[in-house]
Design a protein around this motif. Structure first.
Motif, PDB file in Angstrom:
ATOM      1  N   LYS A  45       0.827  -1.193   0.000  1.00 34.96           N
ATOM      2  CA  LYS A  45       0.000   0.000   0.000  1.00 34.96           C
ATOM      3  C   LYS A  45       0.864   1.246   0.000  1.00 34.96           C
ATOM      4  O   LYS A  45       1.916   1.296   0.639  1.00 34.96           O
ATOM      5  CB  LYS A  45      -0.918  -0.004   1.229  1.00 34.96           C
ATOM      6  CG  LYS A  45      -2.013   1.044   1.206  1.00 34.96           C
ATOM      7  CD  LYS A  45      -2.927   0.885   2.413  1.00 34.96           C
ATOM      8  CE  LYS A  45      -4.039   1.930   2.390  1.00 34.96           C
ATOM      9  NZ  LYS A  45      -4.919   1.799   3.574  1.00 34.96           N
ATOM     10  N   THR A 101      -2.532   9.449  -2.849  1.00 31.23           N
ATOM     11  CA  THR A 101      -3.425   9.081  -1.758  1.00 31.23           C
ATOM     12  C   THR A 101      -3.013   7.741  -1.178  1.00 31.23           C
ATOM     13  O   THR A 101      -2.406   6.907  -1.866  1.00 31.23           O
ATOM     14  CB  THR A 101      -4.892   9.005  -2.241  1.00 31.23           C
ATOM     15  OG1 THR A 101      -5.706   8.469  -1.198  1.00 31.23           O
ATOM     16  CG2 THR A 101      -5.021   8.109  -3.455  1.00 31.23           C
ATOM     17  N   SER A 103      -4.781   5.255  -0.467  1.00 30.35           N
ATOM     18  CA  SER A 103      -5.576   4.094  -0.870  1.00 30.35           C
ATOM     19  C   SER A 103      -5.027   3.412  -2.121  1.00 30.35           C
ATOM     20  O   SER A 103      -5.557   2.393  -2.560  1.00 30.35           O
ATOM     21  CB  SER A 103      -7.027   4.517  -1.118  1.00 30.35           C
ATOM     22  OG  SER A 103      -7.097   5.497  -2.139  1.00 30.35           O
ATOM     23  N   SER A 105      -2.444   1.089  -4.213  1.00 28.68           N
ATOM     24  CA  SER A 105      -1.590  -0.049  -3.868  1.00 28.68           C
ATOM     25  C   SER A 105      -1.058  -0.709  -5.131  1.00 28.68           C
ATOM     26  O   SER A 105      -1.646  -0.591  -6.214  1.00 28.68           O
ATOM     27  CB  SER A 105      -2.367  -1.078  -3.044  1.00 28.68           C
ATOM     28  OG  SER A 105      -3.401  -1.659  -3.817  1.00 28.68           O
ATOM     29  N   ASP A 116      -6.602   1.511  -7.007  1.00 28.20           N
ATOM     30  CA  ASP A 116      -7.203   2.067  -5.801  1.00 28.20           C
ATOM     31  C   ASP A 116      -8.249   1.052  -5.358  1.00 28.20           C
ATOM     32  O   ASP A 116      -9.340   0.978  -5.927  1.00 28.20           O
ATOM     33  CB  ASP A 116      -7.844   3.421  -6.095  1.00 28.20           C
ATOM     34  CG  ASP A 116      -8.352   4.115  -4.832  1.00 28.20           C
ATOM     35  OD1 ASP A 116      -8.717   3.402  -3.885  1.00 28.20           O
ATOM     36  OD2 ASP A 116      -8.384   5.354  -4.818  1.00 28.20           O
ATOM     37  N   LYS A 118     -10.074   0.851  -2.715  1.00 24.77           N
ATOM     38  CA  LYS A 118     -11.297   1.397  -2.137  1.00 24.77           C
ATOM     39  C   LYS A 118     -12.327   1.702  -3.223  1.00 24.77           C
ATOM     40  O   LYS A 118     -13.515   1.440  -3.072  1.00 24.77           O
ATOM     41  CB  LYS A 118     -10.986   2.670  -1.349  1.00 24.77           C
ATOM     42  CG  LYS A 118     -10.381   2.412   0.025  1.00 24.77           C
ATOM     43  CD  LYS A 118     -10.264   3.715   0.795  1.00 24.77           C
ATOM     44  CE  LYS A 118      -9.723   3.469   2.193  1.00 24.77           C
ATOM     45  NZ  LYS A 118      -9.600   4.748   2.954  1.00 24.77           N
TER      46      LYS A 118
END
Length: 506
Positions: A45, A101, A103, A105, A116, A118
């Motif tokens: 991440k 950001t 989020s 990875s 992302d 998420k």
């Protein structure tokens, strides 16, 4: 290690030395990438606490690393970095970086995937056959997906997908392109040459401004014998090959055949020039520059301008304007419904100029024509033609099938004809005129609103002044009003008028 393992008699000393060893080990570990090999099932991440670069994978020497690279202030890309200089030798998404950001990875399950999780958004993937078992970074800076137990089986490698840079011993093929970070200039291979191009985008054809043709002194390029490729040699040159063996062309750098034990790179840079460098363990040293004449670079003067070659190049606007030249165009003049006509309903305006030539005319096709009028008329009727240069002496008519760039000063026998759009339809939907009218309406409403607010403010100021005037006469003040000079009150009350005035300024 002897200090850490030595047997001390005093417990306090043992504790102190243990803590020192732990701190040192932790610091070393923090400076090292997480791994030297990525296996299936890997996921890392993005940690946005890193200021510039978060290392995930290292080559065996520690000179190169793969990781999350910060772009500008709020974007992210996956990149291979030359660690001593922090220079990105390869980037996954230079044209469209991801947001910076936590989020984001990177994962590996046969393919490397940047996503992302998420939002369920995939930003980039190697898109190979998914059979890879591990990812390694070689000491050449080449990032590879490898298949275990299968010799020479490499489903994907970064050397096949360069961004703006190639390094020594990397094959640059006809399927690849070096694209400057700003996405405006490129280098690619032809049948027997490499060329530098302006990339206009939005459906416009790219335009060549440098062409280096192979001399074929040591090896011949055989027609239909396969595509050529280029490679930086460790002796300090760029060679062009059609097959392994002697090169068909050798473009020598300044260090050619000097037996320097250095690391070379060649980069397509944002100023439109192609340059080669070597690393001398301290800095990148310039070793080759493709274009040394400023007027041969499209960035020297820009669109709808003429470059006058002097000791210091001088730029002249094609339309003799004093507030900057016309903006760069895109697309063509074929069915541009969103373009407002400014001359006879033709959908474009026209500029003509004597004494103008093309810096890149040696690389542009031309047609023999009997007259200047025939040359200009032919371009006028061809919707893919942006402009034309005609020579009265040679009778050559050079058609520009790309937006107006690369103009230089010529003699009086050269005549130029140039189209220009009145309003560019940015998205091709023909709605720019409508958008312009809507914007004008919004501006008008805002100006009216500002006027109303200014009038209200003025009326309120007058009432306050009148009350204070009456208060001075009667020896009292209205409740809630503090005494003070009128100029202070005016400065506070008429801010809306000042805002309105500034808004009206062009």
């Amino acid at each position: 290690m002897k200090i850490c393992n030595s047997k001390q008699q005093q417990p306090a000393a043992i504790l102190f030395l243990s803590l020192v060893c732990l701190v040192v080990a932790t610091a070393i570990a923090a400076d090292q990438p997480a791994t030297k090999e990525i296996q299936r099932g890997f996921s890392a991440k993005h940690d946005d606490s890193y200021s510039q670069f978060q290392s995930l994978l290292s080559d065996p020497t520690g000179v190169f690393a793969l990781g999350f690279l910060r772009i500008d202030s709020n974007l992210l890309d996956l990149a291979v970095i030359h660690m001593p200089s922090s220079f990105p030798l390869w980037r996954a998404m230079p044209a469209n970086p991801a947001p910076w950001t936590g989020s984001i990875s990177l994962s590996f399950d046969g393919n490397l995937v940047l996503s992302d999780q998420k939002k369920g958004t995939v930003f980039w993937s190697t898109a190979s056959d998914g059979t890879g078992d591990r990812v390694v970074l070689l000491n050449s800076s080449n990032l590879q997906i490898q298949k275990t137990g299968t010799p020479d089986s490499i489903p994907w490698q970064s050397f096949d997908f360069p961004s703006n840079t190639i390094v020594e011993n990397q094959n640059f093929t006809s399927h690849a392109k070096l694209l400057s970070t700003n996405q405006q200039f490129s280098m690619s291979l032809g049948a027997n040459y490499f060329g530098l191009y302006i990339e206009f985008g939005k459906g416009s054809k790219s335009s060549i401004y440098l062409k280096h043709t192979a001399l074929e002194a040591k090896a011949q390029i055989v027609l239909d014998g396969g595509p050529i490729y280029a490679r930086i040699g460790s002796d300090g040159f760029l060679g062009m090959y059609q097959k392994e063996g002697p090169p068909a062309d050798v473009l020598s750098f300044d260090t050619f055949n000097r037996n320097y034990d250095v690391f070379y790179r060649m980069t397509m840079e944002d100023d439109a020039n192609l340059r080669a460098y070597y690393w001398n363990n301290t800095a990148w040293i310039l070793d080759y520059t493709a274009i040394t004449e400023p007027c041969s670079l499209p960035t020297t003067c820009g669109s709808y301008s003429i470059c006058r070659s002097q000791e210091q190049p001088q730029c002249i606007c094609l339309d003799n304007g004093t507030n900057g030249c016309l903006p760069a165009g895109n697309g063509d003049f074929c069915g541009a419904s969103g373009v407002k006509s400014i001359v006879n309903g033709d959908g474009f305006g026209v500029l003509t100029r004597q004494g103008v030539d093309l810096a890149n005319k040696d690389f542009i096709n031309y047609t023999k024509m009997a007259s200047l009028e025939e040359c200009h008329s032919t371009c006028e009727k061809n919707c893919t033609c942006w402009g034309a240069i005609y020579s009265n002496t040679t009778r050559n008519c050079y058609m520009m099938d790309y937006p107006i760039e690369m103009l230089v000063e010529g003699d009086d026998s050269k005549f130029g004809y140039f189209k220009l759009k009145a309003a560019v339809d940015e998205d091709g939907d023909g709605n720019d005129k409508k958008k312009s009218e809507e914007d004008k309406l919004k501006v008008a409403l805002l100006v009216v609103g500002c006027g109303i607010l200014a009038a209200a403010a003025g009326f309120g100021a007058y009432q306050i002044w009148e009350r204070r005037r009456r208060g001075r006469r009667g020896g009292s003040m209205e409740e809630g009003l503090a005494p003070g000079p009128y100029k202070d009150l005016a400065a506070s009350s008429f801010k809306s008028i000042e805002l309105s005035d500034s808004f009206r300024k062009p």
